[in-house]
Write a protein that holds these residues in place. Structure first.
Motif, short mmCIF file in Angstrom:
data_model
loop_
_atom_site.label_atom_id
_atom_site.label_comp_id
_atom_site.label_asym_id
_atom_site.label_seq_id
_atom_site.Cartn_x
_atom_site.Cartn_y
_atom_site.Cartn_z
N MET A 1 0.81 -1.22 0.00
CA MET A 1 0.00 0.00 0.00
C MET A 1 0.85 1.28 0.00
O MET A 1 0.44 2.28 -0.57
CB MET A 1 -0.98 0.00 1.17
CG MET A 1 -2.08 -1.05 1.04
SD MET A 1 -2.96 -0.99 -0.56
CE MET A 1 -3.86 0.55 -0.41
N GLY B 1 -6.29 1.81 2.18
CA GLY B 1 -6.63 2.58 0.99
C GLY B 1 -7.80 3.51 1.24
O GLY B 1 -7.78 4.69 0.86
N VAL C 1 -10.39 0.89 -3.34
CA VAL C 1 -9.58 -0.33 -3.52
C VAL C 1 -10.52 -1.52 -3.65
O VAL C 1 -11.44 -1.68 -2.84
CB VAL C 1 -8.64 -0.57 -2.31
CG1 VAL C 1 -7.82 -1.84 -2.52
CG2 VAL C 1 -7.72 0.61 -2.06
#
Ligand code: URA
Length: 443
Positions: A185, A225, A232
């Motif tokens: 991420m 996210g 996401v």
């Protein structure tokens, strides 16, 4: 702040503060903390875990360890895709050109092999002349001109991950939820994409081998996210066996070209279309994944996807002739057919062992500085559920020497179990996770 104190704290299972995490991450990015202390910290995290707060802090600190790419000069919604890593998992080389051929810009920064898993950059570098090193300006120009680029992280993007990723690969600290979630991420948030599709693998060849562990990892990444304001979609896909039939760098490029040329059906193509269809939905190019899949199939059948791959290879300095003649890809000195030697059904594969067999042949790194042999690996046409007889081809080995082929043959035989009873082939997709929840496709 003192690194030994931080390692001790984590070794004892205590929670690190934001300041402490940022200190350790800065040390990794700026190389002011030596590798041995970083390695010790990675092992402490691997063994003790991290809280959700620590994992998010680690991710944001890694994102902030370098620049955040600004892709606003590229028109349209930029959707990135990332896999947690698998064996024979070369979906990027298929879906990046296919999605681009559907009119959605693909500005993708990929990684190298990690542990037993292959890496897109290593695969791409098996194409003569191709470079994966581009400046951010070159990268943006290429996507504006042809709609697709797949390169390595620019030096200034999540540099802490670059250091930690390479260290994890050689310190047995790959399989850690906070380390995977923050690694994936931080890069995705720094790479400037507007939305992200994650392919979270599960099964014997995945970093997270259990379904529950894979769903937990997917949820952690979706949460990070969402917190950072990026949509996401995480898809949990099966890695009980290699995804494609080809394992090894040049062999996987061949597998991808064969799919794009319409010569190969099967799991690799299906999972590529699945992930690509969700990319088209996040990019507002399709209303539903079904509609997205249709668009991708059209791009595949018309040859537009393969043409995009040619354009991308040319733009990155490579020779696109391999798209029309795969025999131009690196070829191993020894090519050996291995027969099954038994009658029965392929029941189970130790896919991590298969990945490690390819790594030992020279397709992956054991030490950080190891050079790869792009030509080596194997082709394994047998899938779980297939019936074989003693004369069926179990695999084709592509090795540097007869001795390497002997070792790989033994490892591959040991990694596959046959049964007298029929066996069901495992599903390709287990679950889809978004901020709205988990949709499971199996019991
Ligand atoms: N892919 C990454 O980028 N990082 C990991 O830790 C695992 C897979």
């Amino acid at each position: 702040m003192n690194m030994v104190e931080l390692i001790t704290k984590k070794k004892l299972g205590q929670e690190l503060t934001e300041e402490e995490i940022r200190f350790f991450v800065r040390g990794a990015a700026e190389k002011t903390v030596p590798d041995y202390q970083l390695a010790a910290m990675l092992m402490a995290i691997r063994l003790q875990g991290m809280t959700a707060r620590e994992t998010t802090t680690l991710t944001l600190a890694m994102r902030d360890s370098g620049d955040v790419a600004d892709l606003s000069a590229i028109p349209g919604v930029k959707v990135d895709k990332h896999s947690t890593g698998g064996v024979g998992d070369t979906t990027t080389l298929i879906l990046a050109p296919l999605v681009a051929a559907c009119g959605v810009p693909v500005a993708k920064m990929s990684g190298r092999g990690l542990g037993h898993t292959g890496g897109t950059l290593d695969k791409l570098e098996s194409i003569a002349g191709l470079t994966v090193e581009e400046s951010e300006e070159q990268f943006i120009r290429q996507v504006r001109e042809i709609g697709v680029a797949v390169i390595g992280q620019t030096g200034t993007l999540a540099p802490a991950d670059k250091t930690l990723y390479a260290l994890r690969d050689v310190t047995a600290t790959v399989d850690s939820l906070p380390l995977i979630a923050s690694s994936v991420m931080s890069k995705k948030l720094a790479s400037g994409a507007d939305a992200i599709v994650l392919d979270v693998k599960t099964g014997s060849g995945a970093i997270m081998q259990t379904l529950e562990g894979s769903i937990e990892l997917a949820q952690a990444m979706v949460d990070i996210g969402t917190l950072a304001g990026k949509p996401v979609t995480a898809i949990v896909t099966g890695m009980e066996q290699p995804l494609g039939t080809h394992v090894g760098n040049a062999l996987e490029v061949k597998d991808a070209i064969d799919v794009l040329a319409g010569r190969t059906e099967g799991a690799l193509k299906e999972v590529s279309l699945l992930l690509g269809s969700h990319m088209l939905v996040l990019a507002d190019r399709a209303d539903t994944p079904e509609q997205g899949r249709k668009l991708l199939e059209e791009a595949l059948n018309s040859g537009a996807g393969l043409e995009k791959l040619r354009q991308m290879i040319r733009a990155q300095g490579g020779d696109p002739a391999c798209c029309d003649d795969v025999s131009l890809l690196p070829r191993a000195a020894v090519i050996r057919e291995v027969k099954a030697g038994v009658t029965g059904y392929a029941a189970e594969m130790d896919t991590m062992a298969l990945g490690l067999a390819a790594q030992a042949m020279g397709a992956g790194r054991v030490r950080k500085t190891d050079a790869l042999d792009y030509s080596v690996g194997f082709v394994l046409p047998v899938r779980i559920g297939d019936r074989v007889t003693s004369d069926t081809t179990l695999c084709m080995l592509h090795a540097r020497s007869e001795e390497d082929a002997d070792r790989a043959e033994a490892a591959i035989r040991a990694a596959i179990r046959f049964s007298d009873e029929p066996v069901q082939s495992p599903p390709l997709c287990y679950a889809i996770i978004t901020k709205d929840g988990v949709k499971r496709f199996t019991e």
